[in-house]
Design an enzyme around this catalytic site. Structure first.
Site, short mmCIF file in Angstrom:
data_model
loop_
_atom_site.label_atom_id
_atom_site.label_comp_id
_atom_site.label_asym_id
_atom_site.label_seq_id
_atom_site.Cartn_x
_atom_site.Cartn_y
_atom_site.Cartn_z
N GLY A 79 5.19 -5.89 -2.01
CA GLY A 79 5.03 -5.63 -3.52
C GLY A 79 3.55 -6.06 -4.18
O GLY A 79 2.17 -6.42 -2.92
N TYR A 152 4.44 -14.07 1.73
CA TYR A 152 4.28 -12.85 2.21
C TYR A 152 3.30 -12.76 3.99
O TYR A 152 3.19 -12.19 4.47
CB TYR A 152 3.55 -11.78 1.37
CG TYR A 152 2.98 -10.57 1.45
CD1 TYR A 152 3.98 -9.66 2.23
CD2 TYR A 152 2.03 -10.05 2.27
CE1 TYR A 152 3.57 -8.56 2.53
CE2 TYR A 152 1.36 -9.06 2.21
CZ TYR A 152 2.71 -8.07 2.79
OH TYR A 152 1.17 -6.60 3.09
N GLU A 194 3.38 -1.61 -7.72
CA GLU A 194 1.94 -0.85 -7.62
C GLU A 194 0.24 -2.49 -7.63
O GLU A 194 0.23 -3.54 -7.91
CB GLU A 194 1.26 -0.28 -8.90
CG GLU A 194 1.16 -1.14 -10.41
CD GLU A 194 2.22 -1.31 -11.47
OE1 GLU A 194 3.57 -1.98 -10.15
OE2 GLU A 194 2.31 -1.86 -12.09
N ALA A 196 -3.41 -2.63 -7.44
CA ALA A 196 -4.60 -2.74 -8.56
C ALA A 196 -4.94 -1.05 -8.94
O ALA A 196 -5.24 -0.27 -10.16
CB ALA A 196 -6.04 -3.95 -8.40
N THR A 222 -13.38 -10.01 -6.70
CA THR A 222 -13.95 -8.74 -5.86
C THR A 222 -12.61 -9.02 -5.30
O THR A 222 -12.20 -9.52 -4.51
CB THR A 222 -15.20 -9.54 -5.32
OG1 THR A 222 -14.24 -11.03 -4.07
CG2 THR A 222 -16.18 -9.59 -6.13
P1 NAD Z 1 6.07 0.36 0.79
O1 NAD Z 1 6.81 -0.81 0.51
O2 NAD Z 1 5.27 1.28 0.25
O3 NAD Z 1 6.67 0.17 2.30
C1 NAD Z 1 7.90 -0.47 2.58
C2 NAD Z 1 8.54 0.98 3.31
O4 NAD Z 1 9.64 -0.82 3.73
C3 NAD Z 1 9.89 0.54 1.85
O5 NAD Z 1 9.64 2.25 1.64
C4 NAD Z 1 10.77 -0.12 2.18
O6 NAD Z 1 11.84 0.69 1.70
C5 NAD Z 1 11.16 -0.35 3.17
N1 NAD Z 1 11.64 -1.21 3.13
C6 NAD Z 1 12.03 -2.73 2.95
N2 NAD Z 1 13.12 -3.61 3.90
C7 NAD Z 1 13.41 -2.51 4.32
C8 NAD Z 1 14.49 -3.03 5.19
N3 NAD Z 1 15.27 -4.16 4.69
N4 NAD Z 1 15.03 -1.51 5.64
C9 NAD Z 1 14.18 -0.83 6.18
N5 NAD Z 1 13.37 -0.08 5.13
C10 NAD Z 1 12.87 -1.34 4.86
O7 NAD Z 1 4.41 -0.41 1.33
P2 NAD Z 1 2.96 0.36 2.10
O8 NAD Z 1 2.15 0.11 1.01
O9 NAD Z 1 3.69 1.26 2.04
O10 NAD Z 1 2.89 -0.50 3.28
C11 NAD Z 1 3.36 -0.45 4.54
C12 NAD Z 1 3.31 -1.95 5.38
O11 NAD Z 1 1.81 -2.03 5.09
C13 NAD Z 1 3.87 -3.06 4.79
O12 NAD Z 1 4.94 -3.39 5.58
C14 NAD Z 1 2.86 -3.96 4.38
O13 NAD Z 1 3.07 -5.22 4.31
C15 NAD Z 1 2.13 -3.64 5.50
N6 NAD Z 1 0.25 -3.49 4.06
C16 NAD Z 1 0.36 -2.52 3.62
C17 NAD Z 1 -0.75 -2.96 2.53
C18 NAD Z 1 -1.37 -2.21 1.31
O14 NAD Z 1 -1.79 -2.17 0.76
N7 NAD Z 1 -0.13 -0.82 1.27
C19 NAD Z 1 -1.46 -3.73 2.61
C20 NAD Z 1 -1.38 -5.16 3.55
C21 NAD Z 1 -0.63 -4.52 4.51
#
Ligand code: NAD
Length: 326
Positions: A79, A152, A194, A196, A222
């Site tokens: 999150g 995390y 969500e 920033a 930053t």
């Molecule tokens: P998101 O939360 O939109 O997507 C993650 C998805 O995983 C969700 O749809 C959720 O329902 C699913 N999920 C969670 N637990 C689950 C379970 N037990 N079984 C099946 N599905 C499950 O996040 P995102 O922004 O799309 O990020 C995708 C990946 O990238 C994640 O691993 C996140 O940690 C990594 N990440 C994202 C960012 C970013 O800025 N968005 C930054 C660093 C890392």
């Protein structure tokens, strides 16, 4: 005729996963998506979409029932700052994400998939290198001695190491990227998870010109933010390459949170004042360091942050209008 490649996308109902499915479909893949939920903002384009809980090894066994050419493991309990840094969800974050990775790395090894991509995070970098907002250090080799500032981040680091251990001990072909703040249309824009850019787009959209928005902290911390299409391009290049990682996928266009809010206002053509309030903050400074990915894959973001915000703001503005009218 060349056989159609097959991809499995875990977390295909999420922000990056749902966009990745679209990209893989455009590239001609047969795609199976799996998630606890369907994508929130548009219909999935996956050929097959399984609603399932990846913490359950039986679910993982059922979805990874064939040697997929490519597996993208994006599912995680995550999150925005409000979710990760409050401390209230630490045990769930660690347990849920570790279970998913333990199951997926094991089944993918047993089935013999072509490659597996794992999405790690900039949150693995030590807090001590991110105290100075003007000079954060996030080169890949600065990860150790490890000291992430959130559970995390610790789970991500553990899972990176686990994927690499499976590579060493079982020859599993892994690719690992550390994402830095990805944003864009169809991302979470309200509810506390969500990030920033989406939060400011929403706040600015909700207020009439001349009004006021709230910001957690003094706004001098930053960050850098990467537009979703750039992230997908980085992922695909990494998976197509022989480079294993872990490697940063982010932008080097560092901006203060005050600067980000101002940028959103410019795009929205509104002049608002900012009220600084207390809230969870994370590290003082963070920026991607793209030297490694640039050297190995010749990749860097093609467009500016402002161009990404200009594509994201109208989408969030529309969501705000829809919710006000419903
Ligand atoms: P998101 O939360 O939109 O997507 C993650 C998805 O995983 C969700 O749809 C959720 O329902 C699913 N999920 C969670 N637990 C689950 C379970 N037990 N079984 C099946 N599905 C499950 O996040 P995102 O922004 O799309 O990020 C995708 C990946 O990238 C994640 O691993 C996140 O940690 C990594 N990440 C994202 C960012 C970013 O800025 N968005 C930054 C660093 C890392």
């Amino acid at each position: 005729m060349e056989k159609q490649k097959k991809a499995l996308v875990c977390g295909a109902g999420g922000f990056i996963g749902s966009h990745l499915v679209k990209k893989l479909k455009k590239e001609g893949f047969w795609v199976r998506g799996v998630d606890l939920k369907y994508p929130e903002f548009s219909e999935t384009q996956a050929d097959d979409f399984v609603i399932g809980d990846l913490r359950d090894p039986v679910v993982c066994k059922n979805i990874a029932d064939q040697p997929f050419n490519e597996v993208y493991q994006l599912a995680a309990d995550m999150g925005g700052a409000g979710y990760i840094f409050s401390g209230e969800h630490d045990s769930e974050v660690m347990h849920n994400s570790a279970m998913i990775n333990l199951n997926m790395v094991d089944i993918c090894t047993k089935v013999g998939v072509g490659k597996i991509f794992y999405s790690s995070s900039a949150c693995i970098y030590p807090e001590r290198n991110q105290m100075d907002p003007d000079n954060p250090r996030c080169s890949e080799d600065s990860a150790y001695p490890a000291a992430p500032d959130s559970e995390y981040g610790w789970e991500k680091l553990f899972s990176e190491r686990m994927y690499l251990a499976y590579l060493r001990n079982h020859g599993l072909k892994v690719r690992i990227a550390r994402f830095h703040n990805i944003f864009g249309p169809e991302g979470t824009w309200q509810g506390g998870r969500e990030k920033a850019p989406a939060a400011f787009c929403r706040k600015v959209a909700e207020v009439v010109d001349g009004g006021e928005i709230e910001m957690w902290g003094d706004g001098k911390q930053t960050r850098s933010f990467l537009y979703i299409d750039e992230c997908l391009e980085g992922i695909r290049r990494l998976v197509d390459s022989e480079f294993i990682g872990p490697v940063n996928i982010g932008s080097e266009e560092m901006i203060s949170i005050n600067g980000l809010a101002e940028m959103v206002m410019e795009v929205a053509d509104k002049k608002l004042s900012i009220r600084h309030i207390e809230g969870p903050l994370g590290v003082r400074g963070r920026n991607s360091d793209n030297r490694l990915i640039n050297g190995k894959l010749g990749w860097k973001p093609a467009r500016s942050l402002k161009e990404g915000i200009a594509k994201t703001y109208p989408w969030i503005d529309q969501q705000v209008k829809n919710s006000q009218n419903s």
